[in-house]
Motif scaffolding. Structure first.
Motif, mmCIF file in Angstrom:
data_model
loop_
_atom_site.group_PDB
_atom_site.id
_atom_site.type_symbol
_atom_site.label_atom_id
_atom_site.label_comp_id
_atom_site.label_asym_id
_atom_site.label_seq_id
_atom_site.Cartn_x
_atom_site.Cartn_y
_atom_site.Cartn_z
ATOM 1 N N GLN A 137 1.837 -12.464 -0.188
ATOM 2 C CA GLN A 137 2.771 -12.877 0.852
ATOM 3 C C GLN A 137 2.031 -13.169 2.153
ATOM 4 O O GLN A 137 2.395 -14.062 2.906
ATOM 5 C CB GLN A 137 3.828 -11.791 1.073
ATOM 6 N N GLY A 138 0.974 -12.399 2.437
ATOM 7 C CA GLY A 138 0.171 -12.636 3.640
ATOM 8 C C GLY A 138 0.863 -12.173 4.893
ATOM 9 O O GLY A 138 1.964 -11.637 4.885
ATOM 10 N N ASN A 139 0.194 -12.387 6.022
ATOM 11 C CA ASN A 139 0.764 -12.075 7.327
ATOM 12 C C ASN A 139 0.037 -12.913 8.364
ATOM 13 O O ASN A 139 -0.880 -13.673 8.053
ATOM 14 C CB ASN A 139 0.658 -10.566 7.634
ATOM 15 N N LYS A 140 0.436 -12.775 9.598
ATOM 16 C CA LYS A 140 -0.124 -13.608 10.657
ATOM 17 C C LYS A 140 -1.442 -13.080 11.202
ATOM 18 O O LYS A 140 -2.026 -13.674 12.100
ATOM 19 C CB LYS A 140 0.893 -13.744 11.786
ATOM 20 N N GLY A 141 -1.934 -11.970 10.678
ATOM 21 C CA GLY A 141 -3.202 -11.446 11.119
ATOM 22 C C GLY A 141 -3.145 -10.692 12.429
ATOM 23 O O GLY A 141 -4.181 -10.343 12.995
ATOM 24 N N LYS A 142 -1.941 -10.409 12.949
ATOM 25 C CA LYS A 142 -1.809 -9.674 14.202
ATOM 26 C C LYS A 142 -1.506 -8.208 13.897
ATOM 27 O O LYS A 142 -0.910 -7.881 12.883
ATOM 28 C CB LYS A 142 -0.682 -10.278 15.052
ATOM 29 N N ALA A 143 -1.925 -7.351 14.804
ATOM 30 C CA ALA A 143 -1.754 -5.921 14.575
ATOM 31 C C ALA A 143 -0.297 -5.564 14.322
ATOM 32 O O ALA A 143 0.019 -4.692 13.509
ATOM 33 C CB ALA A 143 -2.298 -5.140 15.768
ATOM 34 N N CYS A 144 0.627 -6.261 15.004
ATOM 35 C CA CYS A 144 2.046 -5.929 14.849
ATOM 36 C C CYS A 144 2.581 -6.343 13.489
ATOM 37 O O CYS A 144 3.663 -5.908 13.082
ATOM 38 C CB CYS A 144 2.860 -6.610 15.944
ATOM 39 N N CYS A 145 1.843 -7.213 12.797
ATOM 40 C CA CYS A 145 2.355 -7.771 11.539
ATOM 41 C C CYS A 145 1.604 -7.277 10.311
ATOM 42 O O CYS A 145 1.872 -7.746 9.205
ATOM 43 C CB CYS A 145 2.299 -9.290 11.575
ATOM 44 N N ILE A 146 0.652 -6.378 10.476
ATOM 45 C CA ILE A 146 -0.099 -5.868 9.336
ATOM 46 C C ILE A 146 0.783 -4.889 8.565
ATOM 47 O O ILE A 146 1.226 -3.886 9.116
ATOM 48 C CB ILE A 146 -1.391 -5.171 9.791
ATOM 49 N N PRO A 147 1.078 -5.168 7.295
ATOM 50 C CA PRO A 147 1.948 -4.266 6.533
ATOM 51 C C PRO A 147 1.268 -2.930 6.262
ATOM 52 O O PRO A 147 0.054 -2.865 6.093
ATOM 53 C CB PRO A 147 2.204 -5.039 5.237
ATOM 54 N N VAL A 148 2.064 -1.887 6.228
ATOM 55 C CA VAL A 148 1.572 -0.542 5.966
ATOM 56 C C VAL A 148 2.071 -0.100 4.588
ATOM 57 O O VAL A 148 3.264 -0.153 4.308
ATOM 58 C CB VAL A 148 2.052 0.446 7.049
ATOM 59 N N ASN A 149 1.135 0.290 3.727
ATOM 60 C CA ASN A 149 1.450 0.707 2.361
ATOM 61 C C ASN A 149 2.360 -0.291 1.646
ATOM 62 O O ASN A 149 3.436 0.063 1.135
ATOM 63 C CB ASN A 149 2.095 2.100 2.362
ATOM 64 N N PRO A 150 1.953 -1.576 1.592
ATOM 65 C CA PRO A 150 2.788 -2.576 0.915
ATOM 66 C C PRO A 150 2.901 -2.286 -0.569
ATOM 67 O O PRO A 150 1.976 -1.760 -1.185
ATOM 68 C CB PRO A 150 2.027 -3.882 1.173
ATOM 69 N N ARG A 151 4.034 -2.656 -1.153
ATOM 70 C CA ARG A 151 4.293 -2.377 -2.563
ATOM 71 C C ARG A 151 4.731 -3.603 -3.335
ATOM 72 O O ARG A 151 5.367 -3.491 -4.380
ATOM 73 C CB ARG A 151 5.340 -1.264 -2.685
ATOM 74 N N GLY A 152 4.407 -4.791 -2.856
ATOM 75 C CA GLY A 152 4.727 -5.987 -3.592
ATOM 76 C C GLY A 152 6.223 -6.259 -3.608
ATOM 77 O O GLY A 152 6.988 -5.630 -2.877
ATOM 78 N N PRO A 153 6.678 -7.214 -4.443
ATOM 79 C CA PRO A 153 8.103 -7.558 -4.502
ATOM 80 C C PRO A 153 8.951 -6.348 -4.869
ATOM 81 O O PRO A 153 8.526 -5.481 -5.629
ATOM 82 C CB PRO A 153 8.159 -8.628 -5.592
ATOM 83 N N ALA A 154 10.168 -6.311 -4.330
ATOM 84 C CA ALA A 154 11.054 -5.171 -4.562
ATOM 85 C C ALA A 154 11.647 -5.176 -5.960
ATOM 86 O O ALA A 154 12.056 -4.127 -6.474
ATOM 87 C CB ALA A 154 12.165 -5.158 -3.523
ATOM 88 N N THR A 155 11.741 -6.342 -6.600
ATOM 89 C CA THR A 155 12.349 -6.444 -7.925
ATOM 90 C C THR A 155 11.447 -7.257 -8.840
ATOM 91 O O THR A 155 10.498 -7.913 -8.411
ATOM 92 C CB THR A 155 13.732 -7.109 -7.872
ATOM 93 N N ALA A 156 11.783 -7.247 -10.140
ATOM 94 C CA ALA A 156 11.013 -7.987 -11.131
ATOM 95 C C ALA A 156 11.307 -9.480 -11.100
ATOM 96 O O ALA A 156 10.595 -10.265 -11.732
ATOM 97 C CB ALA A 156 11.311 -7.440 -12.523
ATOM 98 N N GLN A 157 12.332 -9.893 -10.376
ATOM 99 C CA GLN A 157 12.717 -11.299 -10.350
ATOM 100 C C GLN A 157 11.554 -12.158 -9.847
ATOM 101 O O GLN A 157 10.959 -11.881 -8.813
ATOM 102 C CB GLN A 157 13.927 -11.504 -9.451
ATOM 103 N N GLY A 158 11.226 -13.185 -10.606
ATOM 104 C CA GLY A 158 10.139 -14.074 -10.218
ATOM 105 C C GLY A 158 8.764 -13.579 -10.592
ATOM 106 O O GLY A 158 7.757 -14.182 -10.210
#
Length: 333
Positions: free
Chosen positions: A256-277
């Motif tokens: 998914q990526g992010n804008k590279g800014k400190a405010c937008c860095i995800p913390v403990n990301p877990r990928g898509p919430a569902t199996a869809q797609g």
């Protein structure tokens, strides 16, 4: 450690630890992976690894080695667990399948006799009846002399069942990649940027032309015992090659990526919430959901699958394993 002097000397090469090591490991043969912010993915290899982006993960404990046949045998003995590969198949789940393929079994790699079309995986993969964790090549094979090898033919459900029994969990993709990098941020391999520093092989991969010529320059053909290669700088062995490893993330074609800014860095990301797609785009007719495998295996070769890198990822149907798929566990404090 076998660090490579050509690794990136960037200011963020070793991020600040966000979680101090909390005392002793909860189980034997677990090492502490410090939390921090790092660059996940890559813009220079396969498209599904892009875009490279920063993520932050909290510290956790991780198995030093992949789960072995001996460890999995103890689990089966204690619980009576039957793996997915050992269970009868429901014909309704596999429309069009022939009766001889609707028997318990799993996919087994079989070396080709010469050059073949690399666009057709049937040239080296075969569904073998009765192939499972304790009979890796079929009913006449055994793990008797491979008790210290990683357990294989493990479906996602099997890995989760073992982890629950052991009081552990499976890692997310972000946690797994953080661990594999060993603090060497934005480097190509777990040990640096040179695949064979000073001519030394540091992972169990395929040398030669896949799938018919394996030169065995690393000393192995097929899986190798855990701990056969030096650990990375977090003390983790075989985070590249040997066997692919399950993560909990549903597969998506790109990060998914992010804008590279400190405010937008995800913390403990877990990928898509569902199996869809989460289906594999290379096989659109197969609608089974997929989760992310990491690490590559002993079948990864320069001419076919350069996925023996931390950023590499592969989709795998949740209902099946293969002769090159295993796992390791973590514990979050």
């Amino acid at each position: 450690m076998h660090r490579n002097d050509s690794r990136d000397a960037t200011p963020d090469a070793e991020p600040t630890d966000t979680a101090a090591r909390p005392g002793r490991a909860p189980f034997p043969d677990m090492v502490w992976v410090p939390g921090g912010t790092y660059w996940m993915g890559s813009d220079h290899h396969y498209p599904e690894e892009a875009p490279a982006h920063q993520v932050t993960v909290s510290g956790f404990w991780m198995d030093r080695f992949t789960v072995t046949n001996e460890q999995f045998a103890r689990f089966v003995e204690a619980t009576g667990y039957v793996t997915v590969a050992q269970r009868p198949l429901n014909p309704a789940d596999y429309p069009g399948a022939t009766p001889d393929s609707l028997v318990p079994g799993s996919l087994v790699f079989q070396k080709a006799r010469g050059p073949v079309d690399l666009g057709n995986v049937a040239n080296w993969w075969s569904y073998v009846p009765d192939a499972c964790w304790k009979h890796p090549e079929g009913r006449r094979s055994s793990v008797k002399h491979r008790r210290d090898h990683p357990v294989v033919h493990i479906a996602f459900e099997d890995a989760e069942a073992y982890a629950t029994w052991a009081g552990k969990a499976l890692p997310t993709e972000a946690e797994w990649e953080r661990a594999a990098r060993g603090g060497l941020d934005r480097n190509e391999f777990c040990w640096g940027n040179d695949f064979t520093p000073n001519g030394e092989h540091l992972a169990n991969t395929w040398q030669g032309y896949f799938p018919w010529q394996n030169l065995r320059e690393d000393g192995h053909e097929g899986t190798c015992p855990v701990g056969a290669f030096p650990p990375n700088d977090y003390g983790l062995h075989e985070m590249a090659g040997n066997v692919w490893e399950w993560t909990t993330d549903w597969y998506q074609e790109r990060h998914q990526g992010n804008k590279g800014k400190a405010c937008c860095i995800p913390v403990n990301p877990r990928g898509p919430a569902t199996a869809q797609g989460s289906q594999d785009p290379s096989t659109p007719a197969v609608t089974l959901p997929r989760r992310v495998l990491k690490g590559g295996s002993h079948l990864c070769a320069p001419n076919y699958c350069r996925r023996y890198r931390p950023a590499a990822r592969s989709p795998q149907a949740v209902d099946s394993g293969a002769s090159h798929i295993g796992f390791r566990c973590i514990v979050r404090p």
